[in-house]
Design a protein around this motif. Structure first.
Motif, PDB file in Angstrom:
ATOM      1  N   ALA A   1      63.770-107.914  49.932  1.00 59.24           N
ATOM      2  CA  ALA A   1      62.609-108.024  50.810  1.00 59.24           C
ATOM      3  C   ALA A   1      62.684-107.022  51.959  1.00 59.24           C
ATOM      4  CB  ALA A   1      62.521-109.445  51.371  1.00 59.24           C
ATOM      5  N   LEU A   2      61.557-106.402  52.243  1.00 66.42           N
ATOM      6  CA  LEU A   2      61.442-105.571  53.439  1.00 66.42           C
ATOM      7  C   LEU A   2      61.247-106.495  54.645  1.00 66.42           C
ATOM      8  CD1 LEU A   2      59.104-102.674  52.248  1.00 66.42           C
ATOM      9  CD2 LEU A   2      61.418-102.419  53.138  1.00 66.42           C
ATOM     10  N   ILE A   3      62.110-106.357  55.629  1.00 64.10           N
ATOM     11  CA  ILE A   3      62.024-107.189  56.828  1.00 64.10           C
ATOM     12  C   ILE A   3      61.590-106.298  57.996  1.00 64.10           C
ATOM     13  CG2 ILE A   3      63.199-108.848  58.307  1.00 64.10           C
ATOM     14  CD1 ILE A   3      63.133-109.701  55.405  1.00 64.10           C
ATOM     15  N   PRO A   4      60.350-106.404  58.439  1.00 65.36           N
ATOM     16  CA  PRO A   4      59.890-105.560  59.541  1.00 65.36           C
ATOM     17  C   PRO A   4      60.681-105.831  60.821  1.00 65.36           C
ATOM     18  CG  PRO A   4      58.056-106.671  58.450  1.00 65.36           C
ATOM     19  CD  PRO A   4      59.304-107.310  57.949  1.00 65.36           C
ATOM     20  N   ASP A   5      60.772-104.817  61.652  1.00 60.28           N
ATOM     21  CA  ASP A   5      61.479-104.945  62.926  1.00 60.28           C
ATOM     22  C   ASP A   5      60.537-105.571  63.955  1.00 60.28           C
ATOM     23  OD1 ASP A   5      63.290-104.779  64.959  1.00 60.28           O
ATOM     24  OD2 ASP A   5      63.026-102.624  65.308  1.00 60.28           O
ATOM     25  N   ILE A   6      60.400-106.883  63.856  1.00 62.70           N
ATOM     26  CA  ILE A   6      59.494-107.626  64.740  1.00 62.70           C
ATOM     27  C   ILE A   6      60.316-108.643  65.525  1.00 62.70           C
ATOM     28  CG2 ILE A   6      57.497-109.162  64.856  1.00 62.70           C
ATOM     29  CD1 ILE A   6      56.627-108.045  62.132  1.00 62.70           C
ATOM     30  N   PRO A   7      60.227-108.658  66.833  1.00 62.47           N
ATOM     31  CA  PRO A   7      60.952-109.673  67.607  1.00 62.47           C
ATOM     32  C   PRO A   7      60.616-111.080  67.124  1.00 62.47           C
ATOM     33  CG  PRO A   7      60.024-108.012  69.073  1.00 62.47           C
ATOM     34  CD  PRO A   7      59.464-107.735  67.704  1.00 62.47           C
TER      35      PRO A   7
ATOM     36  N   THR B   1      45.278-105.259  61.921  1.00 63.52           N
ATOM     37  CA  THR B   1      45.930-106.128  62.903  1.00 63.52           C
ATOM     38  C   THR B   1      47.436-106.067  62.698  1.00 63.52           C
ATOM     39  OG1 THR B   1      44.013-107.603  62.923  1.00 63.52           O
ATOM     40  CG2 THR B   1      46.086-108.489  63.789  1.00 63.52           C
ATOM     41  N   ARG B   2      48.153-105.675  63.748  1.00 60.15           N
ATOM     42  CA  ARG B   2      49.596-105.455  63.663  1.00 60.15           C
ATOM     43  C   ARG B   2      50.348-106.540  64.421  1.00 60.15           C
ATOM     44  NH1 ARG B   2      52.941-102.707  67.086  1.00 60.15           N
ATOM     45  NH2 ARG B   2      51.121-101.917  68.215  1.00 60.15           N
ATOM     46  N   CYS B   3      51.251-107.198  63.703  1.00 57.14           N
ATOM     47  CA  CYS B   3      52.079-108.245  64.303  1.00 57.14           C
ATOM     48  C   CYS B   3      53.088-107.606  65.257  1.00 57.14           C
ATOM     49  CB  CYS B   3      52.793-109.027  63.208  1.00 57.14           C
ATOM     50  SG  CYS B   3      53.973-110.240  63.799  1.00 57.14           S
ATOM     51  N   THR B   4      53.200-108.141  66.478  1.00 55.55           N
ATOM     52  CA  THR B   4      54.118-107.570  67.470  1.00 55.55           C
ATOM     53  C   THR B   4      55.242-108.517  67.870  1.00 55.55           C
ATOM     54  OG1 THR B   4      52.639-108.323  69.256  1.00 55.55           O
ATOM     55  CG2 THR B   4      52.352-106.055  68.441  1.00 55.55           C
ATOM     56  N   LYS B   5      55.044-109.817  67.713  1.00 57.41           N
ATOM     57  CA  LYS B   5      56.086-110.773  68.105  1.00 57.41           C
ATOM     58  C   LYS B   5      55.829-112.116  67.434  1.00 57.41           C
ATOM     59  CE  LYS B   5      56.222-112.419  72.346  1.00 57.41           C
ATOM     60  NZ  LYS B   5      56.455-112.517  73.815  1.00 57.41           N
ATOM     61  N   ILE B   6      56.922-112.780  67.052  1.00 57.25           N
ATOM     62  CA  ILE B   6      56.833-114.108  66.447  1.00 57.25           C
ATOM     63  C   ILE B   6      57.586-115.096  67.327  1.00 57.25           C
ATOM     64  CG2 ILE B   6      57.401-115.515  64.426  1.00 57.25           C
ATOM     65  CD1 ILE B   6      57.351-112.916  62.775  1.00 57.25           C
TER      66      ILE B   6
ATOM     67  N   VAL C   1      55.397-118.893  59.652  1.00 49.96           N
ATOM     68  CA  VAL C   1      54.988-117.497  59.504  1.00 49.96           C
ATOM     69  C   VAL C   1      55.599-116.970  58.206  1.00 49.96           C
ATOM     70  CG1 VAL C   1      55.026-115.181  60.495  1.00 49.96           C
ATOM     71  CG2 VAL C   1      54.913-117.194  62.004  1.00 49.96           C
ATOM     72  N   VAL C   2      54.751-116.550  57.272  1.00 50.54           N
ATOM     73  CA  VAL C   2      55.206-116.031  55.980  1.00 50.54           C
ATOM     74  C   VAL C   2      55.195-114.503  56.036  1.00 50.54           C
ATOM     75  CG1 VAL C   2      54.720-115.889  53.512  1.00 50.54           C
ATOM     76  CG2 VAL C   2      54.331-118.042  54.732  1.00 50.54           C
ATOM     77  N   ILE C   3      56.340-113.900  55.806  1.00 50.14           N
ATOM     78  CA  ILE C   3      56.443-112.445  55.797  1.00 50.14           C
ATOM     79  C   ILE C   3      56.301-111.945  54.361  1.00 50.14           C
ATOM     80  CG2 ILE C   3      57.859-110.447  56.392  1.00 50.14           C
ATOM     81  CD1 ILE C   3      56.990-112.110  58.801  1.00 50.14           C
ATOM     82  N   ALA C   4      55.273-111.138  54.135  1.00 47.51           N
ATOM     83  CA  ALA C   4      55.019-110.567  52.804  1.00 47.51           C
ATOM     84  C   ALA C   4      54.840-109.060  52.967  1.00 47.51           C
ATOM     85  CB  ALA C   4      53.783-111.200  52.175  1.00 47.51           C
ATOM     86  N   ALA C   5      55.920-108.413  53.380  1.00 37.89           N
ATOM     87  CA  ALA C   5      55.869-106.986  53.700  1.00 37.89           C
ATOM     88  C   ALA C   5      56.320-106.098  52.550  1.00 37.89           C
ATOM     89  CB  ALA C   5      56.719-106.705  54.949  1.00 37.89           C
ATOM     90  N   GLY C   6      56.596-106.686  51.404  1.00 37.67           N
ATOM     91  CA  GLY C   6      56.951-105.886  50.241  1.00 37.67           C
ATOM     92  C   GLY C   6      58.435-105.886  49.928  1.00 37.67           C
TER      93      GLY C   6
END
Length: 250
Positions: A85-91, A174-179, A201-206
Protein backbone atom coordinates in the motif's frame (compact mmCIF):
# COMPACT_ATOMS: atom_id res chain seq x y z
CA UNK A 1 1.23 -16.48 -9.04
CA UNK A 2 -1.52 -19.08 -9.29
CA UNK A 3 -1.85 -18.64 -13.05
CA UNK A 4 1.91 -18.98 -13.49
CA UNK A 5 1.93 -22.13 -11.38
CA UNK A 6 -1.05 -23.68 -13.18
CA UNK A 7 0.29 -22.94 -16.65
CA UNK A 8 3.77 -24.23 -15.81
CA UNK A 9 2.32 -27.45 -14.37
CA UNK A 10 0.10 -27.96 -17.41
CA UNK A 11 3.20 -27.69 -19.59
CA UNK A 12 4.90 -30.51 -17.72
CA UNK A 13 7.03 -28.65 -15.21
CA UNK A 14 7.35 -29.71 -11.58
CA UNK A 15 5.96 -26.74 -9.64
CA UNK A 16 6.24 -25.66 -6.02
CA UNK A 17 3.93 -22.81 -5.01
CA UNK A 18 4.99 -20.92 -1.88
CA UNK A 19 2.48 -18.69 -0.08
CA UNK A 20 3.46 -16.41 2.80
CA UNK A 21 0.02 -16.54 4.46
CA UNK A 22 -2.08 -19.49 5.54
CA UNK A 23 -4.33 -19.49 2.48
CA UNK A 24 -4.11 -19.06 -1.26
CA UNK A 25 -5.81 -16.11 -2.91
CA UNK A 26 -3.71 -13.07 -2.08
CA UNK A 27 -5.43 -9.75 -2.67
CA UNK A 28 -8.40 -11.54 -4.25
CA UNK A 29 -9.41 -12.72 -0.78
CA UNK A 30 -10.62 -9.18 -0.14
CA UNK A 31 -13.56 -9.94 -2.46
CA UNK A 32 -14.96 -12.70 -0.23
CA UNK A 33 -17.38 -10.52 1.74
CA UNK A 34 -18.19 -7.89 -0.89
CA UNK A 35 -21.61 -8.35 -2.48
CA UNK A 36 -20.75 -7.05 -5.95
CA UNK A 37 -17.56 -9.13 -6.28
CA UNK A 38 -19.10 -12.60 -6.28
CA UNK A 39 -17.64 -13.36 -9.71
CA UNK A 40 -14.18 -12.40 -8.53
CA UNK A 41 -14.55 -14.78 -5.59
CA UNK A 42 -15.64 -17.53 -7.98
CA UNK A 43 -12.63 -16.81 -10.21
CA UNK A 44 -10.27 -17.03 -7.24
CA UNK A 45 -11.81 -20.29 -6.07
CA UNK A 46 -11.59 -21.71 -9.60
CA UNK A 47 -7.86 -20.94 -9.71
CA UNK A 48 -7.33 -22.60 -6.32
CA UNK A 49 -9.21 -25.67 -7.56
CA UNK A 50 -7.00 -25.80 -10.66
CA UNK A 51 -3.90 -25.63 -8.46
CA UNK A 52 -5.11 -28.76 -6.68
CA UNK A 53 -5.99 -30.60 -9.89
CA UNK A 54 -2.63 -29.77 -11.46
CA UNK A 55 -0.76 -31.60 -8.72
CA UNK A 56 1.15 -28.51 -7.63
CA UNK A 57 2.99 -28.77 -4.31
CA UNK A 58 1.72 -25.91 -2.13
CA UNK A 59 3.71 -24.59 0.84
CA UNK A 60 1.56 -22.31 2.98
CA UNK A 61 2.92 -20.01 5.71
CA UNK A 62 6.18 -19.99 3.77
CA UNK A 63 8.16 -16.82 3.12
CA UNK A 64 10.55 -17.24 0.21
CA UNK A 65 14.08 -16.24 1.19
CA UNK A 66 17.40 -16.71 -0.63
CA UNK A 67 18.14 -19.49 1.84
CA UNK A 68 14.91 -21.32 1.03
CA UNK A 69 15.51 -20.98 -2.71
CA UNK A 70 19.03 -22.39 -2.26
CA UNK A 71 17.54 -25.34 -0.38
CA UNK A 72 14.88 -26.05 -3.04
CA UNK A 73 17.30 -25.31 -5.92
CA UNK A 74 14.75 -24.55 -8.67
CA UNK A 75 15.72 -24.03 -12.29
CA UNK A 76 13.33 -21.06 -12.50
CA UNK A 77 12.00 -18.69 -9.87
CA UNK A 78 8.83 -16.72 -10.65
CA UNK A 79 8.36 -13.91 -8.13
CA UNK A 80 4.77 -12.83 -7.60
CA UNK A 81 4.94 -11.23 -4.17
CA UNK A 82 2.55 -8.43 -5.05
CA UNK A 83 2.51 -4.79 -4.16
CA UNK A 84 2.33 -2.81 -0.95
CA UNK A 85 0.00 0.00 0.00
CA UNK A 86 1.07 3.55 -0.76
CA UNK A 87 0.91 5.49 2.50
CA UNK A 88 0.74 9.25 1.88
CA UNK A 89 2.78 11.53 4.12
CA UNK A 90 -0.20 12.97 5.97
CA UNK A 91 -0.06 13.94 9.66
CA UNK A 92 -2.19 11.53 11.68
CA UNK A 93 -2.20 8.75 9.09
CA UNK A 94 -1.05 6.21 11.67
CA UNK A 95 -3.99 6.93 13.96
CA UNK A 96 -6.29 4.26 15.36
CA UNK A 97 -9.20 5.46 13.22
CA UNK A 98 -7.29 4.96 9.96
CA UNK A 99 -7.87 1.89 7.74
CA UNK A 100 -5.54 1.32 4.78
CA UNK A 101 -7.52 -0.51 2.10
CA UNK A 102 -4.64 -2.47 0.56
CA UNK A 103 -3.01 -3.32 3.89
CA UNK A 104 -5.66 -3.87 6.53
CA UNK A 105 -8.31 -6.01 4.79
CA UNK A 106 -9.03 -9.17 6.72
CA UNK A 107 -7.55 -7.81 9.94
CA UNK A 108 -10.86 -7.16 11.63
CA UNK A 109 -10.52 -3.39 11.99
CA UNK A 110 -13.84 -1.85 12.97
CA UNK A 111 -15.35 0.63 10.51
CA UNK A 112 -17.38 3.46 12.08
CA UNK A 113 -20.62 5.00 10.90
CA UNK A 114 -19.08 8.10 9.31
CA UNK A 115 -16.45 7.11 6.75
CA UNK A 116 -14.13 9.36 4.74
CA UNK A 117 -12.27 7.64 1.88
CA UNK A 118 -9.02 9.36 0.91
CA UNK A 119 -8.44 8.50 -2.74
CA UNK A 120 -11.05 8.28 -5.48
CA UNK A 121 -9.50 5.67 -7.74
CA UNK A 122 -11.34 2.45 -8.50
CA UNK A 123 -10.41 0.90 -5.13
CA UNK A 124 -11.62 3.96 -3.23
CA UNK A 125 -14.88 4.03 -5.17
CA UNK A 126 -15.51 0.32 -4.60
CA UNK A 127 -14.73 0.74 -0.90
CA UNK A 128 -17.30 3.55 -0.76
CA UNK A 129 -19.97 1.35 -2.39
CA UNK A 130 -19.22 -1.49 0.03
CA UNK A 131 -19.60 0.69 3.13
CA UNK A 132 -22.60 2.53 1.74
CA UNK A 133 -24.34 -0.82 1.27
CA UNK A 134 -23.79 -1.33 4.99
CA UNK A 135 -25.68 1.88 5.68
CA UNK A 136 -22.67 4.02 6.51
CA UNK A 137 -22.31 7.71 5.66
CA UNK A 138 -19.49 7.83 3.08
CA UNK A 139 -17.56 10.71 1.52
CA UNK A 140 -14.70 10.36 -0.98
CA UNK A 141 -11.90 12.94 -1.15
CA UNK A 142 -10.03 12.89 -4.46
CA UNK A 143 -7.07 15.14 -5.37
CA UNK A 144 -7.79 14.96 -9.09
CA UNK A 145 -10.82 15.99 -11.10
CA UNK A 146 -12.06 12.47 -11.98
CA UNK A 147 -13.24 9.44 -10.04
CA UNK A 148 -12.06 5.90 -10.84
CA UNK A 149 -9.84 7.06 -13.68
CA UNK A 150 -8.03 3.70 -13.54
CA UNK A 151 -11.18 1.70 -14.37
CA UNK A 152 -12.09 0.32 -17.78
CA UNK A 153 -14.93 2.23 -19.47
CA UNK A 154 -17.81 -0.16 -18.73
CA UNK A 155 -16.56 -0.79 -15.20
CA UNK A 156 -16.30 2.97 -14.70
CA UNK A 157 -19.86 3.56 -15.87
CA UNK A 158 -21.24 0.80 -13.65
CA UNK A 159 -19.25 2.04 -10.63
CA UNK A 160 -20.38 5.65 -11.00
CA UNK A 161 -24.00 4.60 -11.52
CA UNK A 162 -23.91 2.50 -8.35
CA UNK A 163 -22.34 5.35 -6.39
CA UNK A 164 -25.05 7.70 -7.60
CA UNK A 165 -27.78 5.22 -6.70
CA UNK A 166 -26.37 4.78 -3.21
CA UNK A 167 -25.81 8.53 -2.75
CA UNK A 168 -22.07 8.34 -2.14
CA UNK A 169 -20.74 11.86 -1.62
CA UNK A 170 -17.51 12.89 -3.32
CA UNK A 171 -15.29 15.97 -3.34
CA UNK A 172 -12.92 16.35 -6.29
CA UNK A 173 -9.80 18.54 -6.40
CA UNK A 174 -9.64 18.12 -2.64
CA UNK A 175 -6.35 17.32 -0.89
CA UNK A 176 -6.22 15.74 2.55
CA UNK A 177 -3.83 17.66 4.85
CA UNK A 178 -4.35 16.16 8.31
CA UNK A 179 -6.17 13.29 10.00
CA UNK A 180 -7.40 13.41 13.60
CA UNK A 181 -9.58 11.14 15.71
CA UNK A 182 -12.47 13.46 14.80
CA UNK A 183 -12.04 13.44 11.05
CA UNK A 184 -10.09 14.85 8.11
CA UNK A 185 -8.83 18.33 7.31
CA UNK A 186 -8.45 19.10 3.62
CA UNK A 187 -7.94 21.91 1.13
CA UNK A 188 -10.62 22.26 -1.55
CA UNK A 189 -10.42 23.43 -5.16
CA UNK A 190 -10.57 27.08 -4.03
CA UNK A 191 -7.71 26.67 -1.59
CA UNK A 192 -9.96 26.82 1.46
CA UNK A 193 -9.49 24.52 4.42
CA UNK A 194 -12.46 22.25 5.04
CA UNK A 195 -13.16 19.62 7.69
CA UNK A 196 -14.91 16.29 7.20
CA UNK A 197 -16.13 14.54 10.31
CA UNK A 198 -15.24 10.84 10.35
CA UNK A 199 -15.24 7.88 12.70
CA UNK A 200 -13.04 5.97 10.22
CA UNK A 201 -10.69 7.24 7.53
CA UNK A 202 -10.05 4.77 4.69
CA UNK A 203 -6.82 5.32 2.77
CA UNK A 204 -7.07 4.17 -0.86
CA UNK A 205 -3.98 5.78 -2.36
CA UNK A 206 -2.93 2.84 -4.50
CA UNK A 207 -0.13 0.27 -4.58
CA UNK A 208 3.54 0.16 -5.45
CA UNK A 209 5.50 -2.95 -6.47
CA UNK A 210 7.51 -4.81 -3.83
CA UNK A 211 10.50 -4.38 -6.12
CA UNK A 212 13.29 -4.55 -3.54
CA UNK A 213 11.96 -7.77 -1.98
CA UNK A 214 11.62 -9.36 -5.40
CA UNK A 215 15.03 -8.25 -6.64
CA UNK A 216 16.67 -9.75 -3.54
CA UNK A 217 15.79 -13.12 -5.11
CA UNK A 218 17.03 -12.38 -8.63
CA UNK A 219 20.29 -14.33 -8.57
CA UNK A 220 19.05 -17.26 -6.49
CA UNK A 221 17.97 -19.31 -9.53
CA UNK A 222 19.26 -19.77 -13.05
CA UNK A 223 16.18 -18.05 -14.47
CA UNK A 224 14.22 -15.33 -12.66
CA UNK A 225 11.14 -13.34 -13.61
CA UNK A 226 8.81 -10.92 -11.83
CA UNK A 227 5.07 -11.07 -12.52
CA UNK A 228 1.91 -9.39 -11.31
CA UNK A 229 1.96 -6.45 -8.93
CA UNK A 230 5.60 -6.91 -7.94
CA UNK A 231 6.41 -6.09 -11.57
CA UNK A 232 3.81 -3.37 -12.13
CA UNK A 233 0.66 -2.66 -10.16
CA UNK A 234 -2.25 -2.89 -12.55
CA UNK A 235 -5.51 -4.85 -12.84
CA UNK A 236 -6.23 -8.57 -12.47
CA UNK A 237 -6.11 -9.09 -16.24
CA UNK A 238 -2.55 -7.76 -16.54
CA UNK A 239 -1.39 -9.71 -13.47
CA UNK A 240 -2.85 -12.94 -14.87
CA UNK A 241 -1.33 -12.27 -18.28
CA UNK A 242 2.18 -11.70 -16.93
CA UNK A 243 1.93 -14.97 -14.95
CA UNK A 244 0.81 -16.90 -18.02
CA UNK A 245 3.49 -15.33 -20.24
CA UNK A 246 6.22 -16.16 -17.71
CA UNK A 247 5.12 -19.80 -17.54
CA UNK A 248 5.01 -20.37 -21.30
CA UNK A 249 8.50 -18.96 -21.86
CA UNK A 250 10.46 -21.05 -19.35
Amino acid sequence: MRQAAITAAQRGHEVILCEKSGRLGGMLNSADDISFKKLMKQYKNALITQVGKAGIKVLLNTTVTPELVEQIAPDTLIAAIGGEALIPDIPGINGDSVYVAARDFGKGKEIGQKVVVVGGGLVGCEESIHYREQGKDVTILEMGDTLARDAWFLHLRATLMEMEKLDVKSCLNTRCTKITDKGVFAVDADGKEVFFEADTVVIAAGLRPRSDEAEALRFTAREFVRVGDCKECKRIYEATRTGYDAAVTI
